[in-house]
Enzyme design. Sequence first.
Site, PDB file in Angstrom:
ATOM      1  N   LYS A  16     -62.920  -8.514 -42.061  1.00 28.45           N
ATOM      2  CA  LYS A  16     -64.356  -8.262 -42.219  1.00 28.45           C
ATOM      3  C   LYS A  16     -64.812  -7.133 -41.284  1.00 28.45           C
ATOM      4  O   LYS A  16     -64.071  -6.737 -40.374  1.00 28.45           O
ATOM      5  CB  LYS A  16     -65.110  -9.565 -41.941  1.00 28.45           C
ATOM      6  CG  LYS A  16     -64.773 -10.677 -42.943  1.00 28.45           C
ATOM      7  CD  LYS A  16     -65.562 -11.946 -42.651  1.00 28.45           C
ATOM      8  CE  LYS A  16     -65.267 -13.039 -43.664  1.00 28.45           C
ATOM      9  NZ  LYS A  16     -66.084 -14.250 -43.451  1.00 28.45           N
ATOM     10  N   TYR A  56     -68.956 -13.751 -53.339  1.00 31.01           N
ATOM     11  CA  TYR A  56     -69.517 -14.972 -52.743  1.00 31.01           C
ATOM     12  C   TYR A  56     -70.453 -15.721 -53.701  1.00 31.01           C
ATOM     13  O   TYR A  56     -71.309 -16.467 -53.246  1.00 31.01           O
ATOM     14  CB  TYR A  56     -70.247 -14.626 -51.437  1.00 31.01           C
ATOM     15  CG  TYR A  56     -69.313 -14.399 -50.265  1.00 31.01           C
ATOM     16  CD1 TYR A  56     -68.399 -15.377 -49.864  1.00 31.01           C
ATOM     17  CD2 TYR A  56     -69.347 -13.208 -49.541  1.00 31.01           C
ATOM     18  CE1 TYR A  56     -67.546 -15.177 -48.789  1.00 31.01           C
ATOM     19  CE2 TYR A  56     -68.495 -13.006 -48.454  1.00 31.01           C
ATOM     20  CZ  TYR A  56     -67.596 -13.999 -48.083  1.00 31.01           C
ATOM     21  OH  TYR A  56     -66.755 -13.806 -47.007  1.00 31.01           O
ATOM     22  N   THR A  98     -63.501 -22.509 -41.067  1.00 31.28           N
ATOM     23  CA  THR A  98     -64.594 -21.562 -41.328  1.00 31.28           C
ATOM     24  C   THR A  98     -65.392 -21.303 -40.046  1.00 31.28           C
ATOM     25  O   THR A  98     -65.720 -20.157 -39.725  1.00 31.28           O
ATOM     26  CB  THR A  98     -65.533 -22.138 -42.417  1.00 31.28           C
ATOM     27  OG1 THR A  98     -64.743 -22.424 -43.560  1.00 31.28           O
ATOM     28  CG2 THR A  98     -66.636 -21.171 -42.772  1.00 31.28           C
ATOM     29  N   VAL A 116     -69.671 -18.587 -36.587  1.00 33.83           N
ATOM     30  CA  VAL A 116     -69.340 -18.618 -38.024  1.00 33.83           C
ATOM     31  C   VAL A 116     -69.817 -17.357 -38.747  1.00 33.83           C
ATOM     32  O   VAL A 116     -69.202 -16.925 -39.725  1.00 33.83           O
ATOM     33  CB  VAL A 116     -69.911 -19.905 -38.678  1.00 33.83           C
ATOM     34  CG1 VAL A 116     -71.431 -19.887 -38.767  1.00 33.83           C
ATOM     35  CG2 VAL A 116     -69.305 -20.140 -40.048  1.00 33.83           C
ATOM     36  N   ASN A 119     -66.891 -14.016 -38.230  1.00 37.17           N
ATOM     37  CA  ASN A 119     -65.607 -14.717 -38.145  1.00 37.17           C
ATOM     38  C   ASN A 119     -64.400 -13.889 -38.603  1.00 37.17           C
ATOM     39  O   ASN A 119     -63.381 -14.429 -38.999  1.00 37.17           O
ATOM     40  CB  ASN A 119     -65.679 -16.085 -38.828  1.00 37.17           C
ATOM     41  CG  ASN A 119     -65.984 -16.005 -40.303  1.00 37.17           C
ATOM     42  OD1 ASN A 119     -66.264 -14.915 -40.808  1.00 37.17           O
ATOM     43  ND2 ASN A 119     -65.921 -17.118 -40.995  1.00 37.17           N
ATOM     44  N   HIS A 122     -61.523 -13.120 -43.965  1.00 38.44           N
ATOM     45  CA  HIS A 122     -61.659 -14.011 -45.131  1.00 38.44           C
ATOM     46  C   HIS A 122     -60.274 -14.257 -45.722  1.00 38.44           C
ATOM     47  O   HIS A 122     -59.454 -13.342 -45.789  1.00 38.44           O
ATOM     48  CB  HIS A 122     -62.535 -13.353 -46.212  1.00 38.44           C
ATOM     49  CG  HIS A 122     -62.387 -14.036 -47.547  1.00 38.44           C
ATOM     50  ND1 HIS A 122     -63.090 -15.169 -47.863  1.00 38.44           N
ATOM     51  CD2 HIS A 122     -61.567 -13.772 -48.600  1.00 38.44           C
ATOM     52  CE1 HIS A 122     -62.726 -15.574 -49.077  1.00 38.44           C
ATOM     53  NE2 HIS A 122     -61.803 -14.744 -49.543  1.00 38.44           N
ATOM     54  N   GLU A 133     -60.315 -13.545 -56.825  1.00 40.08           N
ATOM     55  CA  GLU A 133     -60.647 -12.547 -55.805  1.00 40.08           C
ATOM     56  C   GLU A 133     -59.744 -11.318 -55.904  1.00 40.08           C
ATOM     57  O   GLU A 133     -60.221 -10.186 -55.765  1.00 40.08           O
ATOM     58  CB  GLU A 133     -60.569 -13.189 -54.411  1.00 40.08           C
ATOM     59  CG  GLU A 133     -61.684 -14.215 -54.224  1.00 40.08           C
ATOM     60  CD  GLU A 133     -61.541 -15.101 -52.987  1.00 40.08           C
ATOM     61  OE1 GLU A 133     -60.590 -14.905 -52.206  1.00 40.08           O
ATOM     62  OE2 GLU A 133     -62.392 -15.997 -52.805  1.00 40.08           O
TER      63      GLU A 133
HETATM   64  P1  GDP Z   1     -64.390 -19.889 -45.927  1.00 38.60           P
HETATM   65  O1  GDP Z   1     -63.645 -20.380 -47.145  1.00 38.60           O
HETATM   66  O2  GDP Z   1     -63.766 -20.394 -44.653  1.00 38.60           O
HETATM   67  O3  GDP Z   1     -64.624 -18.397 -45.889  1.00 38.60           O
HETATM   68  O4  GDP Z   1     -65.818 -20.594 -45.939  1.00 38.60           O
HETATM   69  P2  GDP Z   1     -67.052 -20.543 -46.944  1.00 38.60           P
HETATM   70  O5  GDP Z   1     -66.628 -20.075 -48.304  1.00 38.60           O
HETATM   71  O6  GDP Z   1     -67.765 -21.841 -46.827  1.00 38.60           O
HETATM   72  O7  GDP Z   1     -67.998 -19.458 -46.289  1.00 38.60           O
HETATM   73  C1  GDP Z   1     -67.823 -18.100 -46.545  1.00 38.60           C
HETATM   74  C2  GDP Z   1     -68.296 -17.316 -45.354  1.00 38.60           C
HETATM   75  O8  GDP Z   1     -69.684 -17.538 -45.184  1.00 38.60           O
HETATM   76  C3  GDP Z   1     -67.684 -17.725 -44.016  1.00 38.60           C
HETATM   77  O9  GDP Z   1     -66.416 -17.170 -43.795  1.00 38.60           O
HETATM   78  C4  GDP Z   1     -68.715 -17.215 -43.052  1.00 38.60           C
HETATM   79  O10 GDP Z   1     -68.563 -15.798 -42.843  1.00 38.60           O
HETATM   80  C5  GDP Z   1     -70.012 -17.434 -43.818  1.00 38.60           C
HETATM   81  N1  GDP Z   1     -70.687 -18.676 -43.432  1.00 38.60           N
HETATM   82  C6  GDP Z   1     -70.298 -19.949 -43.689  1.00 38.60           C
HETATM   83  N2  GDP Z   1     -71.162 -20.830 -43.166  1.00 38.60           N
HETATM   84  C7  GDP Z   1     -72.139 -20.088 -42.573  1.00 38.60           C
HETATM   85  C8  GDP Z   1     -73.331 -20.409 -41.868  1.00 38.60           C
HETATM   86  O11 GDP Z   1     -73.671 -21.574 -41.666  1.00 38.60           O
HETATM   87  N3  GDP Z   1     -74.088 -19.359 -41.417  1.00 38.60           N
HETATM   88  C9  GDP Z   1     -73.728 -18.062 -41.618  1.00 38.60           C
HETATM   89  N4  GDP Z   1     -74.523 -17.080 -41.147  1.00 38.60           N
HETATM   90  N5  GDP Z   1     -72.616 -17.719 -42.273  1.00 38.60           N
HETATM   91  C10 GDP Z   1     -71.825 -18.715 -42.742  1.00 38.60           C
END
Ligand code: GDP
Length: 156
Positions: A16, A56, A98, A116, A119, A122, A133
Amino acid sequence: MPHSYLINERTFLAIKPDGVQRHLIGEIIRRFEKKGFKLVGMKLMQASEDLLKEHYIALRDCPFYSHLVEYMRSGPIVAMVWQGLDVVKTAYAMIGETNPADSRPGTIQGDFCIEVSKNVIHGSDSIESARREISLWFHTDKLTCWADSTEHWIYE
Ligand code: GDP
């Protein structure tokens, strides 16, 4: 040697914008390369808003969705495709949880980030997501198939 279709499993990984700005590209690639996985596609790119919204799409109703898309647009990303036995599950485990706060030391998120919303990497969370993807970010016919001379030392 496992059946070739098993070692040809693919996942999508993306460093990222914060990972790129923090000069973590080499460190992150090194981990997957040393593990034994094979890199078959890579590009440094500025992702468009449309691409990120589509990437996303499953999170479109989350309160952080537009913030997430803005964060991913804030600089270049390294988009990659890696190949190997159980690469989706293993790469996801190497990345960590995550939320970096829940990630163990030794994982990428456990070692390099705190929040988070920043991070650094991805990874696809399932084989179906990986397929979706990879075809979103790459022309699959442009991925590079190559013979890795170490394969016999990595697989039984
Ligand atoms: P992943 O599979 O681990 O990437 O998790 P998710 O698909 O749930 O989330 C995608 C991305 O959204 C994460 O890698 C974070 O960059 C972001 N994200 C997830 N939860 C949060 C949150 O509570 N707040 C913010 N700002 N970003 C989040």
